[in-house]
Scaffold this motif. Structure first.
Motif, short mmCIF file in Angstrom:
data_model
loop_
_atom_site.label_atom_id
_atom_site.label_comp_id
_atom_site.label_asym_id
_atom_site.label_seq_id
_atom_site.Cartn_x
_atom_site.Cartn_y
_atom_site.Cartn_z
N ALA A 254 74.92 -39.25 65.93
CA ALA A 254 75.62 -40.45 65.46
C ALA A 254 76.55 -40.97 66.55
N GLN B 123 78.03 -40.72 61.04
CA GLN B 123 77.18 -39.59 60.69
C GLN B 123 76.42 -39.88 59.40
N SER C 167 72.40 -39.63 58.59
CA SER C 167 71.89 -38.86 57.45
C SER C 167 70.97 -39.72 56.59
N ARG D 52 72.42 -31.76 65.96
CA ARG D 52 73.45 -32.05 64.94
C ARG D 52 73.47 -33.55 64.69
N PHE D 53 73.57 -33.92 63.42
CA PHE D 53 73.59 -35.34 63.08
C PHE D 53 74.82 -36.02 63.67
N GLN D 54 75.93 -35.31 63.65
CA GLN D 54 77.18 -35.93 64.11
C GLN D 54 77.09 -36.35 65.57
#
Lengths: 311, 311
Positions: free
Chosen positions: A22, A29, A33, A17-19
């Motif tokens: 991050a 985030q 992205s 997951r990007f979050q």
DNA sequence: CTAGGGGTACAACCGGTGGTTGTGGCTGGG
DNA sequence: CCCAGCCACAACCACCGGTTGTACCCCTAG
């Protein structure tokens, strides 16, 4: 392709997951992205498929991932190679194809876990200065050249006597000889470009010339050993000296001849130098390895300069 | 550390002068100077000694240079791994420790000059789609599961029959057996987390269960093979299946037992799949290598699902 | 069916990195 | 001694890459 971006890619692939990536990287985030999008644009392929609950690798992403890991690993090693304290063992050798290079290859084979960096310094003064400053851990040199006393804090040990061989082209007068007495080389043209005045290896050849009445031409710039060998191979009246442990990678059919020299055989007295107080743990390992693997050869029938440090 | 900066460093080291490097990179000399300065600041060491007629490497710079080259080479390979057209051969395997992985290691040993990328896809549908789209060059799978006809343009060949073995902890009832007949496994708890419904390997175990009255538990999430082996080692009543070609890297003393299964020996029918029109030159090499090295085993006394594609 | 939560992408904004040009200082050779 | 060649520093400016705010999508729970 930027290393920070690659790091971001790896973190995102790891997290899924990007979050989360991050959060790990302490950026937003949106920044993740954008970085991933930039990387994908740069590579020209999609690396993630964005789903409702995260991002998972595409096949291209899966293929890229190990390369990304490797890239970060290599970057880490690159940075470590110049880190002060706990950096790889740094050893100075004379030439990339000389005997010292062979010794270091053997050491690496015996201790692949020890990180090594090999550098090539020109003269002993810089090598000694580097040893004393801690920039260098060990140096392969011939010790004892006149007028060049070693400082007290530099220790050394003879590690290898390397017999010299004559290198000629196929049309050379001596090309057919199985061996050649040193005295017979008088009058022949022996070419050794790159003999820098003031270095210990030039002192070695100076002594050799003086003692046996040879003539060595050091004229012309040194365009590298490849060019040297090329010229020697093509010039019937030209020969050169070469360490007997040198591994030549040379196209077959060139007809280069390596002829042992006898009565006496000139040998080059390689020694290992280091700073007495150098605390690098791998240095002790290297010394032990060299002591164990380089057995003393018989000195009978060989010649070294009178100044060479004793075995 | 930025790759462009590293490229600048290499160019400057090569040229020996910042200006020349700047000309090569089509930027100003001042930009090179700033990049090098930034790199030196980041690494914490001086990489060049600036002289009146150029810049030459310090010892740290010499040590860093090969790492810089390596870094650029790895970056190039990373980019090439996702380049469309002329990218490394990309092969899909089931698990990193399975038989296909061993086959690919053997191929790499036989053809170290061929660049490989290995990915792990979950189900055959994505593999087939990837083969057809050209994102993937080859896939190791068991071919023929019912209700899953292969498209016309996907070719395949059986390459390896891998006998299954039983894996138990030291306290298991069967731990002492030198081999165990398949029928004797009825009633024992066999745990295989990660059996995803709809995949061909789950179909394989479904058939095995149905035909010999075994009970296989697929409960619980798959935390990876390490966790699985850990649990099996510690749980006396638990066993699992494992490919007989799997190389286990397992701490000694754990006491895991690998027990051959007989009467019949269940074998997993690995096949290589590829797209009929795939032009990748290394694909032919891989097929030839597999054909040459995977000799046909005797099928007597073994079991494969009825649907398995013929050898 | 709808509301909500978790996830990503897009837009607008802004500061700092990294480029440019101009210039000065150093050094070795004629 | 001066000039040529090369690198570093200064000033300036564009744009890359960060931030916040928001829209949108999908899945799930009620």
């Amino acid at each position: 392709m930027d290393l920070d971006t690659v790091r971001t890619f790896v973190a995102a692939a790891d997290a899924g997951r990007f979050q989360e990536a991050a959060a790990e990287l302490a950026i937003s985030q949106q920044a993740v992205s954008k970085r991933i999008a930039a990387l994908e644009r740069g590579l020209g392929v999609r690396l993630f498929t964005r789903t409702a609950r995260g991002a998972e690798l595409t096949i291209d992403g899966q293929a890229f991932l190990p390369h990304a890991h490797e890239l970060l690993r290599v970057a880490e090693r690159a940075a470590a190679s110049v880190r002060t304290g706990h950096r790889p063992l740094r050893v100075d050798i004379l030439a990339s194809r000389g005997a010292a290079s062979g010794l270091m290859r053997g050491f690496h084979r015996a201790h692949p876990e020890i990180d090594l960096d090999v550098v090539m310094l020109l003269d002993m003064d810089t090598a000694v200065a580097a040893l004393r400053s801690g920039t260098l851990d060990a140096s392969f040199r011939a010790v004892g050249a006149p007028g060049r006393p070693l400082p007290e804090d530099i220790a050394y040990v003879r590690v290898l006597d390397e017999p010299l061989e004559l290198l000629t082209g196929p049309a050379h007068t001596l090309a057919g000889a199985r061996s050649v007495p040193l005295a017979r080389l008088a009058g022949h043209r022996i070419w050794m470009p790159g003999l820098t005045p003031g270095t210990e290896w030039t002192a070695y050849y100076d002594d050799l010339v003086a003692e046996f009445g040879l003539t060595i031409e050091a004229t012309g710039p040194n365009f590298g050993s490849d060019a040297l060998l090329d010229t020697v191979a093509d010039t019937p009246a030209l020969a050169t000296f070469m360490g007997g442990h040198t591994r030549l990678v040379w196209p077959a059919g060139h007809g280069l001849r390596r002829i042992p020299v006898t009565d006496p055989t000139p040998v080059y007295p390689h020694a290992l130098l280091w700073h007495r107080d150098n605390p690098h743990p791998a240095l002790a390992t290297l010394r032990a390895h060299l002591a164990a693997t380089t057995a003393g050869h018989d000195a009978a029938g060989t010649w070294t300069p009178a100044w060479a440090a004793p075995r």
